[in-house]
Enzyme design. Structure first.
Site, PDB file in Angstrom:
ATOM      1  N   ASP A   1      23.347  26.896  48.447  1.00  0.00           N
ATOM      2  CA  ASP A   1      22.061  26.417  48.959  1.00  0.00           C
ATOM      3  C   ASP A   1      22.226  24.969  49.423  1.00  0.00           C
ATOM      4  O   ASP A   1      23.069  24.225  48.906  1.00  0.00           O
ATOM      5  CB  ASP A   1      20.997  26.499  47.867  1.00  0.00           C
ATOM      6  CG  ASP A   1      19.582  26.358  48.413  1.00  0.00           C
ATOM      7  OD1 ASP A   1      19.410  26.409  49.648  1.00  0.00           O
ATOM      8  OD2 ASP A   1      18.655  26.187  47.602  1.00  0.00           O
TER       9      ASP A   1
ATOM     10  N   ALA B   1      35.078  12.952  51.124  1.00  0.00           N
ATOM     11  CA  ALA B   1      35.333  14.110  50.264  1.00  0.00           C
ATOM     12  C   ALA B   1      36.807  14.476  50.291  1.00  0.00           C
ATOM     13  O   ALA B   1      37.458  14.422  51.343  1.00  0.00           O
ATOM     14  CB  ALA B   1      34.495  15.297  50.732  1.00  0.00           C
ATOM     15  N   PRO B   2      37.380  14.848  49.149  1.00  0.00           N
ATOM     16  CA  PRO B   2      38.778  15.283  49.130  1.00  0.00           C
ATOM     17  C   PRO B   2      38.952  16.587  49.900  1.00  0.00           C
ATOM     18  O   PRO B   2      38.012  17.368  50.041  1.00  0.00           O
ATOM     19  CB  PRO B   2      39.066  15.472  47.639  1.00  0.00           C
ATOM     20  CG  PRO B   2      37.728  15.693  47.011  1.00  0.00           C
ATOM     21  CD  PRO B   2      36.761  14.895  47.814  1.00  0.00           C
ATOM     22  N   GLY B   3      40.170  16.829  50.386  1.00  0.00           N
ATOM     23  CA  GLY B   3      40.449  18.059  51.113  1.00  0.00           C
ATOM     24  C   GLY B   3      40.630  17.816  52.602  1.00  0.00           C
ATOM     25  O   GLY B   3      40.596  16.685  53.093  1.00  0.00           O
ATOM     26  N   VAL B   4      40.799  18.904  53.337  1.00  0.00           N
ATOM     27  CA  VAL B   4      41.001  18.842  54.784  1.00  0.00           C
ATOM     28  C   VAL B   4      39.698  18.449  55.467  1.00  0.00           C
ATOM     29  O   VAL B   4      38.647  19.025  55.187  1.00  0.00           O
ATOM     30  CB  VAL B   4      41.488  20.208  55.324  1.00  0.00           C
ATOM     31  CG1 VAL B   4      41.698  20.134  56.834  1.00  0.00           C
ATOM     32  CG2 VAL B   4      42.768  20.634  54.620  1.00  0.00           C
ATOM     33  N   ARG B   5      39.751  17.469  56.339  1.00  0.00           N
ATOM     34  CA  ARG B   5      38.533  17.046  57.040  1.00  0.00           C
ATOM     35  C   ARG B   5      38.098  18.104  58.038  1.00  0.00           C
ATOM     36  O   ARG B   5      38.912  18.714  58.724  1.00  0.00           O
ATOM     37  CB  ARG B   5      38.771  15.702  57.732  1.00  0.00           C
ATOM     38  CG  ARG B   5      39.023  14.579  56.729  1.00  0.00           C
ATOM     39  CD  ARG B   5      39.139  13.219  57.379  1.00  0.00           C
ATOM     40  NE  ARG B   5      39.439  12.191  56.376  1.00  0.00           N
ATOM     41  CZ  ARG B   5      39.570  10.902  56.641  1.00  0.00           C
ATOM     42  NH1 ARG B   5      39.423  10.460  57.898  1.00  0.00           N
ATOM     43  NH2 ARG B   5      39.846  10.043  55.675  1.00  0.00           N
ATOM     44  N   GLY B   6      36.782  18.287  58.124  1.00  0.00           N
ATOM     45  CA  GLY B   6      36.245  19.338  58.967  1.00  0.00           C
ATOM     46  C   GLY B   6      36.248  18.991  60.442  1.00  0.00           C
ATOM     47  O   GLY B   6      36.284  17.821  60.820  1.00  0.00           O
TER      48      GLY B   6
END
Length: 588
Positions: free
Chosen positions: A381, A325-330
């Site tokens: 959800d 997923a794009p973005g900062v990795r959790g």
């Protein structure tokens, strides 16, 4: 004649489903009484009870199967295959056959730990997939307008099955007609055949009741939703008899879609024929997935079935692969997506970053909490899957390598298959931090305001997100800010909001050695700014828009209201759309 084990197995499962449906209908039917009496706490409890009901009845039926049949019978796939055939015959004339199939699947998956997913043994595909059979039951009521829009709206309200009277029906219908005149296409307004059509069932959720249908005429049609609320203060004046008022009139497809959003609690609505009911709703909201519509009216397990079938169809197209997923990795979750399906898949990592003091069990419990709680339009959800299996070549190699590295206890390879022991799915959104980097200054101001509203509305529902970093929120296609990272979520009333003592602050700034005792649930809102925003300009703008969020007194006052039993509703449309009347309510 002695019945075969397979037939008795099918009959036992159907008996369990009948028990589930009877109790489900009972809880749902009582929604009208809860609305009549303004029993808002009861409504919250009923919503949670109905969600819990499915698992309870599956477990009850599982116990019955284990007491009735030997392990050899239950563990034999071919027996389940025979039972599937008998079961399909038993439910062939039912109006809720698709829900019955999902219940059968739940028992099969419980027995086989979500393995052996084949259509010959369970209902991977519906037994009536291609059937065009219609029940003949009339779902709607209709009224010709004949140029009298106030009169048509009066019919819509008066003929609805409400036991309470309206405070000022003439006022409501006049305002509603004026709004329709401003919103409807001229072709409908001027049509001789204009009519209002509404589903006979009322949609109840929290403090609202919604009449849902459409307006047609002149060869055009638009959706129609009429939200009905209790009039504030009217009950006392009328000797304790709560009165009703029309809160607004909604005719835009996007507005209706938001009311049925995946971020809201499930409606309590009596549904005679689920398949036909969902078909009708999809005509009003053609872009809304079937699975989300089933979930919205309370059938969230069958919503999961429809989601799984749609995912299988999309994967089979081979338009793209699963990617990171794009973005900062959790720090807790590894997240991957199938871009063409607009869904994110989340798995819990084996090891968390040191800053996260939680366990796998705690994270799963947080997700269960959100599932059962009122999501007030601000929390996504989720669907939960076990032993999710996909062919290896459907994964981008870099994505698969990452998942195997961070979650080897969850993700494994077997021959050419990727097996994911446990994962969550959510609707894909643009991470808020990415959105803010790419949008205009005007859009930044709007989305930051909505970010603050999201935090406030969750708090009003007794939810504190814990980690309020921008990366943990997403922006929907409607521009709404939604929270989707639940590993630190908790009830607001569990938190201890504190002001930073002036003596400590002064001593700290002068380099003193005084320490401040901090408990595990202590929260200092004055510290939110630098934590939430690295960009000082965004921080300044947000603090101008929502200064109260940085004041412990604001949070303490909300806590007191919740503890005192006040139920604060969050209505799914903008404040400016509402007619005069209800003051102090949180909306949209």
């Amino acid at each position: 004649m002695k019945l075969s084990p397979a037939y008795r197995l099918a009959a036992t499962v159907l008996h369990g489903f009948d028990e589930y449906r009877a109790r489900f209908k009972q809880i749902t039917a009582d929604a009208s009484r809860r609305f009549r009496d303004a029993a808002w706490r009861d409504a919250q409890q009923a919503s949670a009870s109905r969600i819990n009901l499915y698992e309870e009845k599956v477990n009850d039926t599982m116990g019955r199967l284990q007491r009735t049949f030997s392990h050899e019978v239950l563990a034999h796939c071919e027996t389940w295959g025979e039972a599937r055939t008998h079961y399909a015959e038993l439910i062939s004339q039912r109006l809720d056959y698709e829900l019955a199939e999902t219940f059968f699947n739940s028992l099969f998956c419980s027995i086989f730990q979500h393995r052996h997913i084949r259509n010959e043994w369970m209902f991977v595909y519906s037994s009536r997939e291609d059937a065009a059979h219609r029940s003949g039951i009339e779902l709607c009521r209709r009224e010709k307008v004949n140029g009298d829009w106030p009169g048509a709206l009066a019919w819509a309200l008066v003929e609805a099955p409400f036991e309470n009277r309206f405070v000022d029906l003439e006022r409501d219908t006049k305002l509603g007609a004026e709004l329709l005149e401003a919103q409807l296409p001229p072709a409908i307004m001027q049509a001789d055949d204009a009519q209002i059509e509404l589903l006979k069932s009322v949609f109840y959720r929290n403090k609202g009741a919604y009449l849902v249908g459409r307006i047609s005429g002149g060869g055009e049609q638009v959706p129609l939703v009429l939200p009905v609320l209790h009039g504030e203060g009217y009950g006392e004046e009328q000797g304790g008899d709560p009165r009703l008022h029309l809160d607004t009139v909604l005719t835009e497809t996007d507005e209706v879609s938001i009311i049925f959003s995946f971020t809201r609690a499930y409606f309590q609505v009596e549904v005679a024929v689920p398949r036909e009911f969902v078909d009708y709703l999809q005509q009003l909201m053609p872009h809304k997935p079937e699975g989300e519509l089933y979930a919205a009216i309370g059938f969230f397990k069958h919503g999961k079935t429809e989601f799984f079938r749609a995912l299988n169809r999309q994967v089979a197209k081979r338009e793209d692969q699963f990617i990171i997923a794009p973005g900062v990795r959790g720090m807790v979750m590894a997240v991957f997506v199938l871009p063409s399906f607009r869904t994110v898949f989340k798995i819990i990592k084996d090891k968390f970053d040191p800053a996260k003091d939680v366990t796998h069990a705690v994270v799963r419990e947080k997700y269960r909490l959100v599932k059962r709680h009122d999501r007030v339009g601000r929390m996504a959800d989720t669907q939960e899957f076990s032993n999710f299996t996909v062919r290896q070549d459907h994964f981008d190699p870099e994505c698969l390598e990452h998942l195997l590295a961070v979650a080897p206890s969850i993700v494994s390879l077997k021959d050419d298959k990727v097996i994911i022991k446990h994962c969550y799915t959510e609707r894909m959104m643009t991470p808020l931090n990415i959105y803010l980097e790419e949008c205009s200054a005007a859009e930044q101001a709007m989305v930051l305001k909505d970010y603050g509203n999201a935090i406030k509305q969750m708090a009003a529902a007794n939810i504190f997100p814990g980690d309020m970093l921008l990366k943990n929120f997403g922006v929907t296609r409607h521009g709404r800010v939604i929270f989707y990272d639940y590993d630190e979520v908790c009830y607001l009333t569990e938190c201890r909001f504190r002001h930073i003592p002036k003596s400590y602050s002064n001593d700290f700034q002068s380099g003193g050695a005084e320490t401040l005792s901090i408990g595990p649930n202590d929260i200092f809102p004055e510290e939110f700014g630098p934590f939430m925003f690295a960009n000082p300009e965004l921080r300044r703008l947000f603090m101008e828009q929502h200064p109260e969020l940085f004041d412990a007194s604001y949070w303490q006052e909300l806590q007191r209201a919740i503890i005192d039993g006040r139920v604060i509703d969050v209505y799914p449309y903008r404040n400016k759309q509402r007619f005069a009347g209800t003051v102090g309510q949180l909306v949209y």
